[in-house]
Write an enzyme that holds these catalytic residues in place. Structure first.
Site, PDB file in Angstrom:
ATOM      1  N   ASN A 124       8.527  15.222  11.082  1.00  0.00           N
ATOM      2  CA  ASN A 124       9.561  14.436  11.777  1.00  0.00           C
ATOM      3  C   ASN A 124       8.968  13.866  13.066  1.00  0.00           C
ATOM      4  O   ASN A 124       7.789  14.060  13.346  1.00  0.00           O
ATOM      5  CB  ASN A 124      10.788  15.308  12.060  1.00  0.00           C
ATOM      6  CG  ASN A 124      10.437  16.509  12.901  1.00  0.00           C
ATOM      7  OD1 ASN A 124       9.997  16.381  14.037  1.00  0.00           O
ATOM      8  ND2 ASN A 124      10.580  17.696  12.331  1.00  0.00           N
ATOM      9  N   ASP A 184      13.929  21.536   7.588  1.00  0.00           N
ATOM     10  CA  ASP A 184      14.937  22.323   6.875  1.00  0.00           C
ATOM     11  C   ASP A 184      14.531  22.558   5.424  1.00  0.00           C
ATOM     12  O   ASP A 184      15.022  23.476   4.778  1.00  0.00           O
ATOM     13  CB  ASP A 184      16.291  21.597   6.924  1.00  0.00           C
ATOM     14  CG  ASP A 184      16.884  21.626   8.322  1.00  0.00           C
ATOM     15  OD1 ASP A 184      16.784  22.682   8.977  1.00  0.00           O
ATOM     16  OD2 ASP A 184      17.420  20.592   8.770  1.00  0.00           O
ATOM     17  N   LYS A 192      -5.461  16.665  -4.559  1.00  0.00           N
ATOM     18  CA  LYS A 192      -4.655  15.468  -4.323  1.00  0.00           C
ATOM     19  C   LYS A 192      -3.828  15.114  -5.568  1.00  0.00           C
ATOM     20  O   LYS A 192      -4.371  15.077  -6.675  1.00  0.00           O
ATOM     21  CB  LYS A 192      -5.583  14.301  -3.966  1.00  0.00           C
ATOM     22  CG  LYS A 192      -4.852  13.030  -3.656  1.00  0.00           C
ATOM     23  CD  LYS A 192      -5.826  11.885  -3.402  1.00  0.00           C
ATOM     24  CE  LYS A 192      -5.079  10.583  -3.228  1.00  0.00           C
ATOM     25  NZ  LYS A 192      -5.988   9.441  -3.144  1.00  0.00           N
ATOM     26  N   LYS A 196      24.941  30.409  15.044  1.00  0.00           N
ATOM     27  CA  LYS A 196      23.617  31.011  15.214  1.00  0.00           C
ATOM     28  C   LYS A 196      23.605  32.070  16.320  1.00  0.00           C
ATOM     29  O   LYS A 196      22.543  32.516  16.742  1.00  0.00           O
ATOM     30  CB  LYS A 196      22.577  29.910  15.481  1.00  0.00           C
ATOM     31  CG  LYS A 196      22.502  28.876  14.343  1.00  0.00           C
ATOM     32  CD  LYS A 196      21.299  27.977  14.425  1.00  0.00           C
ATOM     33  CE  LYS A 196      21.363  26.882  13.363  1.00  0.00           C
ATOM     34  NZ  LYS A 196      20.097  26.226  13.078  1.00  0.00           N
TER      35      LYS A 196
HETATM   36  O1  PMT Z   1       9.703  16.819  20.846  1.00  0.00           O
HETATM   37  P1  PMT Z   1      10.331  15.615  21.524  1.00  0.00           P
HETATM   38  O2  PMT Z   1       9.775  14.310  21.019  1.00  0.00           O
HETATM   39  O3  PMT Z   1      10.270  15.733  23.021  1.00  0.00           O
HETATM   40  O4  PMT Z   1      11.871  15.585  21.149  1.00  0.00           O
HETATM   41  C1  PMT Z   1      12.726  16.599  21.557  1.00  0.00           C
HETATM   42  C2  PMT Z   1      13.682  17.049  20.446  1.00  0.00           C
HETATM   43  C3  PMT Z   1      14.682  15.946  20.155  1.00  0.00           C
HETATM   44  C4  PMT Z   1      12.909  17.422  19.190  1.00  0.00           C
HETATM   45  C5  PMT Z   1      14.392  18.350  20.969  1.00  0.00           C
HETATM   46  O5  PMT Z   1      14.987  18.085  22.148  1.00  0.00           O
HETATM   47  C6  PMT Z   1      15.400  18.861  19.962  1.00  0.00           C
HETATM   48  O6  PMT Z   1      16.535  18.458  19.922  1.00  0.00           O
HETATM   49  N1  PMT Z   1      14.969  19.834  19.134  1.00  0.00           N
HETATM   50  C7  PMT Z   1      15.753  20.363  18.030  1.00  0.00           C
HETATM   51  C8  PMT Z   1      15.757  19.400  16.892  1.00  0.00           C
HETATM   52  C9  PMT Z   1      16.383  19.995  15.666  1.00  0.00           C
HETATM   53  O7  PMT Z   1      15.705  20.383  14.777  1.00  0.00           O
HETATM   54  O8  PMT Z   1      17.665  20.097  15.729  1.00  0.00           O
HETATM   55  P2  PMT Z   1      18.543  20.741  14.510  1.00  0.00           P
HETATM   56  O9  PMT Z   1      19.919  20.368  14.870  1.00  0.00           O
HETATM   57  O10 PMT Z   1      18.011  20.334  13.191  1.00  0.00           O
HETATM   58  O11 PMT Z   1      18.316  22.305  14.665  1.00  0.00           O
HETATM   59  C10 PMT Z   1      19.126  23.103  15.521  1.00  0.00           C
HETATM   60  C11 PMT Z   1      18.335  24.262  16.087  1.00  0.00           C
HETATM   61  O12 PMT Z   1      17.929  25.123  15.011  1.00  0.00           O
HETATM   62  C12 PMT Z   1      17.082  23.864  16.828  1.00  0.00           C
HETATM   63  O13 PMT Z   1      16.971  24.690  17.966  1.00  0.00           O
HETATM   64  C13 PMT Z   1      15.972  24.139  15.823  1.00  0.00           C
HETATM   65  O14 PMT Z   1      14.760  24.523  16.487  1.00  0.00           O
HETATM   66  C14 PMT Z   1      16.533  25.316  15.042  1.00  0.00           C
HETATM   67  N2  PMT Z   1      16.060  25.386  13.645  1.00  0.00           N
HETATM   68  C15 PMT Z   1      16.338  24.390  12.754  1.00  0.00           C
HETATM   69  C16 PMT Z   1      15.923  24.522  11.447  1.00  0.00           C
HETATM   70  C17 PMT Z   1      15.187  25.678  11.061  1.00  0.00           C
HETATM   71  N3  PMT Z   1      14.751  25.826   9.832  1.00  0.00           N
HETATM   72  N4  PMT Z   1      14.937  26.630  11.970  1.00  0.00           N
HETATM   73  C18 PMT Z   1      15.349  26.508  13.235  1.00  0.00           C
HETATM   74  O15 PMT Z   1      15.105  27.387  14.075  1.00  0.00           O
END
Ligand code: PMT
Length: 401
Positions: free
Chosen positions: A209, A278, A288, A340
């Site tokens: 991403n 995810d 490959k 969470k």
């Molecule tokens: O890295 P930058 O370019 O500076 O950008 C910053 C950012 C936008 C990436 C950062 O600020 C941010 O928002 N990070 C979380 C992005 C994200 O994955 O959001 P989410 O809504 O999908 O996940 C929610 C939370 O669960 C997050 O804290 C994520 O780390 C966590 N998560 C998600 C999926 C997973 N399998 N395990 C997790 O721990």
């Protein structure tokens, strides 16, 4: 925060040296003991006597002018300082420090000091933007030197732009706030996840991403400045490790899961700024994948939700998640906070200009588990990070009261 501090003020050769006089006066009035070092060029602009009168201390101009035979002046001064400020810092002095050059009283003392160093640059707008100066500043920042950015406006050289020494009041404010923040997380262990994850399909292709890691790295850097013992688990990014941060590099969501779970029990604060995949491909090919006629379907499976697992295992950790949403960001963010088992969540509305992935800035909403909301307007990620950490410090304090 200034009162009682021993401050060495380094004055380099620029017209803004006159502002250093006001800075000396203001620092002294606030109760600081100020000792000034002037470069040879600085003395072209202001006389040492001015600084001597304002600081009520002798002014240092020459490495070999040893006033006390029992001491070596530059080492003595370097050890004496709690804080070292260079204002104005010219391109030349910045270059010297970045290159490890010690050829006068200011540069030798600076190299010998273990005090906190604040650098307030002042120079022509094009000099400030020159890649050599930019590169030197980046290097110094990564080593833990703190910069007080110049303001924009009409410069003494006639150009309008960035390069004007920040006003003495503002320099003092930045130093005072920084000193105040310095100990907020002292003794605390902070674990931060940053950047994207890469989920491989074959040796050549992967899913990922847009996360650059900037937000997570800003948090790590600011937490270290606030006295925390910081460990950062980072996905693949192209950023330098901030000063005093222990970095663990990972690639996939699974590797991030393993490292976060391993490090979790000993932490006081955990912040999950990483953008974790995810889903990952069910099959990862050793060779490959060759293209064939028609379309291609790749079967994906869910990765572990690391944050959810940390929430489940939580004992005393203050657990903070991030949410990156394009619609209904408050609603989805709040849901993540509860589902969470978090202490707080930082919600990005990534569709907002200057927010989210890749940018140097962000716009976020911080919500704690009691529903208190703190809006953080468009600002550099480092400033947003420091505000988030302030809120976390408050949360820690409330939890311990
Ligand atoms: O890295 P930058 O370019 O500076 O950008 C910053 C950012 C936008 C990436 C950062 O600020 C941010 O928002 N990070 C979380 C992005 C994200 O994955 O959001 P989410 O809504 O999908 O996940 C929610 C939370 O669960 C997050 O804290 C994520 O780390 C966590 N998560 C998600 C999926 C997973 N399998 N395990 C997790 O721990």
């Amino acid at each position: 925060m200034i009162n009682g501090k021993k401050i060495v003020l380094g004055v380099a050769g620029g017209i803004a040296a006159y502002k250093a006089c006001a800075l000396t006066s203001k620092l002294t009035q606030q109760g600081a003991d100020v000792k000034v070092i002037m470069t040879e060029n600085a003395q072209q602009f202001v006389s040492p006597l001015t600084f001597q009168a304002l600081s009520r201390n002798p002014v240092f101009t020459d490495t070999f002018d040893e006033k006390d035979s029992a001491k070596i002046a530059h080492i003595d001064l370097a050890d004496w300082a709690d804080i070292f400020v260079i204002a104005p810092a010219t391109a030349n002095v910045i270059g010297k420090i970045a290159g490890g050059i010690a050829d006068d009283m200011l540069s030798t003392t600076l190299l010998a000091t273990e005090a906190e160093v604040y650098i307030a640059p002042a120079m022509n707008v094009h000099m400030y933007a020159h890649p050599a100066v930019m590169e030197n500043m980046k290097k110094l920042e990564a080593w833990g030197y703190k910069f007080i950015e110049p303001g924009s406006g009409l410069l003494a050289c006639g150009y309008v732009g960035k390069g004007r020494l920040e006003e003495p009041e503002e320099i003092m404010k930045v130093i005072a706030t920084d000193q105040e923040n310095k100990n907020l997380l002292k003794g605390k262990k902070v674990l931060i996840s940053a950047g994207p994850t890469k989920e491989r399909v074959d040796p050549i292709r992967y899913f990922t991403n847009h996360s650059s890691g900037k937000m997570g790295f800003a948090l790590a850097s600011e937490a270290a400045k606030m006295g925390a013992e910081v460990t950062m688990v980072s996905g693949p990014v192209n950023l330098e490790t901030p000063a005093r941060v222990k970095r663990v590099d990972v690639e996939s969501a699974e590797q991030m899961y393993e490292e976060m779970i391993r490090l979790y029990p000993e932490q006081d604060v955990v912040i999950k700024a990483a953008a974790v995949a995810d889903y990952r491909p069910v099959v990862v090919y050793d060779e490959k994948m060759k293209k064939k006629q028609g379309g291609l379907t790749i079967e994906m499976e869910r990765t572990n939700d690391i944050l959810k697992e940390l929430g489940r295992r939580k004992t005393s950790q203050f657990l903070v998640g991030f949410a990156a949403e394009t619609i209904n960001h408050m609603e989805y963010g709040r849901k993540k906070l509860v589902d969470k088992n978090l202490d707080a969540i930082v919600i990005n509305n990534i569709k907002e200009t200057g927010a989210g992935f890749g940018a140097d800035t962000n716009v976020v909403t911080y919500i704690n588990k009691f529903g208190d909301i703190k809006e953080m307007e468009l600002a550099k990620k480092t400033d947003i990070a420091s505000k988030i950490l302030d809120e976390i410090s408050k949360g820690l304090k409330e939890a311990s009261d």
